[in-house]
Design a protein around this motif. Sequence first.
Motif: not given
Length: 391
Positions: A270-298
């Motif tokens: 992908w990095r050879g073709t697209y501008d890629v931004h990775t989001l880490a697996h939190l180990g659980h399904d994100p729920r609520g503002a704290d989890d969403l903030a931890a993802l650090a989405a672009p």
Amino acid sequence: MRTLLITGPGGSGRTTVAAATALAAARAGARTLLLGADRDDTLGAVLGVRTGPAPVGVEPRLTAWRPDADQGFRDGLAALQDRAASALDLLGAIRLDPEELTPLPGADELALLRALRDAALAEAHDLLVVDLPPAPRALALLALPEELRRYLRRLLPAERQAARALRPVLGRLAGVPMPTEALYEAAARWDLELAAAEAVVADRTTVVRLVAEPGPAGDDAVRAATLGLALRGLRPDLLVANRVLPEDAAPGGCWLAGPVAQQRKTLEEWRGTYDVHTLAHLGHDPRGADDLAALAAPGATPDASAVEWPVTDRLAADGVLVWHIPLPGAIRDELDLVRRGDELVVTAGPFRRVVPLPSALRRCTVDGAALREGTLAVRFAPDPRLWPQGR
């Protein structure tokens, strides 16, 4: 207002990424509206706040809205019956009561387009983040305004409106009332509404973002979505690789070694073709503002998502004009072109688009086409009967 359209294959976590992106933008100071498309409140489950047909405040500067497709369908059909009352009476039709109306397929898409248009026209926010349906449905939805407008123009062309002046005469000759002017007025109103939605999608401040989980299935879905977007004249600004496992999650002999290696391989491609931004697996399904903030989405990028389809003049050298249509990932055996009047029907894999020819090409004949490095070059030779003398 800027618009960020987020989609991806089903199960990729696109709703979570849309919510995390909207939250990050709001906390950065942008008045943000998060628009959802799912009938189930998956958006509310991720945000930790119930969402529905009435906009709801999630945090300062962040509002979420999930329009009610059912009510919108009932209201629209009821209004249509009122406007077409005389035609229905002529046919002896019995009107439908609102309580017996069941939304038809496509009602969800039309409700989302209407909400997209209304949000853009309201200018009450700095950023609109749209959680689109999974990629195949999202591509069909983005094509809907243009396609419906083309159908309207074919079925009710503007020239036919000249028949309004003859309607009384035609009615006397036929011996029955002719359709009222309401039909043309409705068509004009629909065209205006669809044009507004189409303008939001095509605007240079509108950005499309793909979300996928790295792996073979995600790679196939991203390639297909990229091709479908290109045919609509769009390109993704980012490819968000979601649920990426950490490298140290797979010690020797661990069953996670296979998934980690698979993700690593896909990310390298992908990095050879697209501008890629990775989001880490939190180990659980994100729920609520704290989890969403931890993802650090672009956040939303300033880059435009429009794709240019330029025409180059090679008349002096080769006697042709060349129309360049970017189609990344297209396969030669799955391409088809049909010239029909002043339109070109382009088919690339499972996607098809009918596009009007630029004015200069309407006076030409198709002289051939070639696919090279993800760009379809269509050659047009001037028609001597239509081309100005001396060219």
